[in-house]
Scaffold this active site. Structure first.
Site, mmCIF file in Angstrom:
data_model
loop_
_atom_site.group_PDB
_atom_site.id
_atom_site.type_symbol
_atom_site.label_atom_id
_atom_site.label_comp_id
_atom_site.label_asym_id
_atom_site.label_seq_id
_atom_site.Cartn_x
_atom_site.Cartn_y
_atom_site.Cartn_z
ATOM 1 N N TYR A 1 12.677 43.855 43.133
ATOM 2 C CA TYR A 1 11.670 43.350 42.197
ATOM 3 C C TYR A 1 10.468 42.720 42.920
ATOM 4 O O TYR A 1 9.784 41.869 42.339
ATOM 5 C CB TYR A 1 12.306 42.334 41.237
ATOM 6 C CG TYR A 1 13.008 42.976 40.053
ATOM 7 C CD1 TYR A 1 12.310 43.765 39.132
ATOM 8 C CD2 TYR A 1 14.368 42.770 39.823
ATOM 9 C CE1 TYR A 1 12.947 44.334 38.030
ATOM 10 C CE2 TYR A 1 15.015 43.332 38.722
ATOM 11 C CZ TYR A 1 14.292 44.115 37.827
ATOM 12 O OH TYR A 1 14.914 44.671 36.733
ATOM 13 N N PHE B 1 9.051 34.190 36.289
ATOM 14 C CA PHE B 1 10.451 34.528 36.008
ATOM 15 C C PHE B 1 11.191 35.108 37.217
ATOM 16 O O PHE B 1 12.354 35.474 37.116
ATOM 17 C CB PHE B 1 10.541 35.488 34.811
ATOM 18 C CG PHE B 1 9.748 36.779 34.958
ATOM 19 C CD1 PHE B 1 10.248 37.861 35.674
ATOM 20 C CD2 PHE B 1 8.494 36.907 34.360
ATOM 21 C CE1 PHE B 1 9.536 39.047 35.799
ATOM 22 C CE2 PHE B 1 7.766 38.097 34.480
ATOM 23 C CZ PHE B 1 8.289 39.167 35.205
ATOM 24 N N ARG C 1 12.047 54.875 29.196
ATOM 25 C CA ARG C 1 11.391 53.653 28.700
ATOM 26 C C ARG C 1 11.471 53.596 27.173
ATOM 27 O O ARG C 1 11.652 52.535 26.591
ATOM 28 C CB ARG C 1 9.937 53.578 29.163
ATOM 29 C CG ARG C 1 9.754 53.636 30.668
ATOM 30 C CD ARG C 1 9.654 52.359 31.415
ATOM 31 N NE ARG C 1 8.998 51.262 30.816
ATOM 32 C CZ ARG C 1 9.102 50.014 31.297
ATOM 33 N NH1 ARG C 1 9.851 49.779 32.382
ATOM 34 N NH2 ARG C 1 8.488 49.014 30.733
ATOM 35 N N THR D 1 10.495 45.282 26.715
ATOM 36 C CA THR D 1 11.141 44.283 27.572
ATOM 37 C C THR D 1 11.781 43.162 26.739
ATOM 38 O O THR D 1 12.920 42.762 27.000
ATOM 39 C CB THR D 1 10.091 43.666 28.529
ATOM 40 O OG1 THR D 1 9.339 44.729 29.120
ATOM 41 C CG2 THR D 1 10.757 42.835 29.606
ATOM 42 N N ARG E 1 17.675 47.981 24.037
ATOM 43 C CA ARG E 1 17.393 46.542 24.104
ATOM 44 C C ARG E 1 17.440 45.891 22.723
ATOM 45 O O ARG E 1 17.959 44.793 22.562
ATOM 46 C CB ARG E 1 16.048 46.319 24.810
ATOM 47 C CG ARG E 1 16.174 46.521 26.340
ATOM 48 C CD ARG E 1 14.847 46.635 27.004
ATOM 49 N NE ARG E 1 14.910 46.465 28.458
ATOM 50 C CZ ARG E 1 13.860 46.648 29.266
ATOM 51 N NH1 ARG E 1 12.694 47.022 28.773
ATOM 52 N NH2 ARG E 1 13.987 46.455 30.568
ATOM 53 N N HIS F 1 17.338 48.671 32.999
ATOM 54 C CA HIS F 1 16.068 48.839 33.712
ATOM 55 C C HIS F 1 15.686 50.302 33.723
ATOM 56 O O HIS F 1 16.552 51.169 33.798
ATOM 57 C CB HIS F 1 16.208 48.357 35.178
ATOM 58 C CG HIS F 1 15.043 48.761 36.037
ATOM 59 N ND1 HIS F 1 13.899 48.007 36.126
ATOM 60 C CD2 HIS F 1 14.826 49.876 36.794
ATOM 61 C CE1 HIS F 1 13.027 48.646 36.917
ATOM 62 N NE2 HIS F 1 13.567 49.769 37.337
ATOM 63 N N GLU G 1 11.966 53.074 43.810
ATOM 64 C CA GLU G 1 13.241 52.558 43.301
ATOM 65 C C GLU G 1 14.404 53.516 43.575
ATOM 66 O O GLU G 1 15.514 53.081 43.895
ATOM 67 C CB GLU G 1 13.109 52.266 41.803
ATOM 68 C CG GLU G 1 12.166 51.093 41.536
ATOM 69 C CD GLU G 1 11.904 50.846 40.058
ATOM 70 O OE1 GLU G 1 12.440 51.582 39.206
ATOM 71 O OE2 GLU G 1 11.161 49.887 39.760
HETATM 72 O O1 CDP Z 1 11.983 45.876 32.704
HETATM 73 P P1 CDP Z 1 10.561 46.068 32.207
HETATM 74 O O2 CDP Z 1 9.788 47.080 33.020
HETATM 75 O O3 CDP Z 1 10.524 46.337 30.734
HETATM 76 O O4 CDP Z 1 9.811 44.647 32.370
HETATM 77 P P2 CDP Z 1 9.034 44.018 33.623
HETATM 78 O O5 CDP Z 1 7.799 43.379 33.101
HETATM 79 O O6 CDP Z 1 8.887 45.001 34.730
HETATM 80 O O7 CDP Z 1 10.000 42.836 34.099
HETATM 81 C C1 CDP Z 1 11.149 43.117 34.863
HETATM 82 C C2 CDP Z 1 12.295 42.320 34.291
HETATM 83 O O8 CDP Z 1 12.013 40.926 34.455
HETATM 84 C C3 CDP Z 1 12.546 42.476 32.796
HETATM 85 O O9 CDP Z 1 13.284 43.615 32.449
HETATM 86 C C4 CDP Z 1 13.310 41.197 32.489
HETATM 87 O O10 CDP Z 1 14.679 41.278 32.882
HETATM 88 C C5 CDP Z 1 12.588 40.195 33.383
HETATM 89 N N1 CDP Z 1 11.515 39.449 32.667
HETATM 90 C C6 CDP Z 1 11.734 38.116 32.333
HETATM 91 O O11 CDP Z 1 12.799 37.560 32.612
HETATM 92 N N2 CDP Z 1 10.754 37.404 31.655
HETATM 93 C C7 CDP Z 1 9.576 37.985 31.352
HETATM 94 N N3 CDP Z 1 8.644 37.283 30.716
HETATM 95 C C8 CDP Z 1 9.341 39.322 31.703
HETATM 96 C C9 CDP Z 1 10.340 40.031 32.362
HETATM 97 MG MG MG Z 2 9.221 47.025 35.017
#
Ligand code: CDP
Ligand code: MG
Length: 142
Positions: free
Chosen positions: A49, A57, A85, A91, A102, A115, A126
């Site tokens: 990440y 976060f 996606r 998310t 989700r 993910h 990845e």
């Molecule tokens: O996984 P996705 O691509 O939908 O979201 P991201 O913006 O790439 O963020 C990666 C991961 O971080 C998310 O899937 C959540 O597990 C976490 N996250 C979080 O804890 N709080 C946020 N405001 C945004 C993301």
């Molecule tokens: Mg992401």
């Protein structure tokens, strides 16, 4: 044909949703071409990440991602990146469409079960983070 990386996160594994997640991908025409269970160290979760290292976060996310085993997989199919996606949903599960993984199973924006890579560039980074060429398999179309 496109490839993408998906992860059943530690919350998905503890909730016994490995099969449910894979079933939804398969039912939508995606094929699993690589698959394994891994327990990430904190450092490995931080590396995965790294794009989020300045986000508020980041610490909590990487603690969560290293808290238990994950199932990581490479999925192949037409428009695999955007398809995964779509099947995952937004998310934040409160904003995710009805019928998405989700929306149906996630506890909150962090513990959101699954993910999926968000671009060709991230998919390539990845996939190679978890799998070498010998671990990714050709699949015959049925
Ligand atoms: O996984 P996705 O691509 O939908 O979201 P991201 O913006 O790439 O963020 C990666 C991961 O971080 C998310 O899937 C959540 O597990 C976490 N996250 C979080 O804890 N709080 C946020 N405001 C945004 C993301
Ligand atoms: Mg992401």
């Amino acid at each position: 044909m496109e490839r993408t990386l998906s992860i059943v996160k530690p919350d998905g594994v503890s909730k016994n949703l490995i099969g449910e997640v894979i079933k939804r991908f398969e039912q939508n025409g995606l094929r699993v071409v690589a698959l394994k269970m891994v327990k990430l160290s904190k450092t490995q979760a931080e590396g995965f990440y790294a794009v989020h290292k300045d986000k508020p976060f980041f610490q909590s996310l990487t603690d969560f991602m290293s808290s238990g085993p994950c199932v990581v997989m490479v999925l192949e199919g037409k428009d695999a990146i955007s398809k995964v996606r779509e099947i995952m949903g937004a998310t934040d599960p409160k904003k995710a469409e009805t019928g998405t993984i989700r929306r149906d199973f996630a506890q909150n924006i962090e513990r959101n079960i699954v993910h999926g890579s968000d671009s060709k560039e991230s998919a390539s980074f990845e996939i190679s983070y978890f799998f070498n060429a010998l671990e990714i398999h050709e699949r015959r179309e049925e």
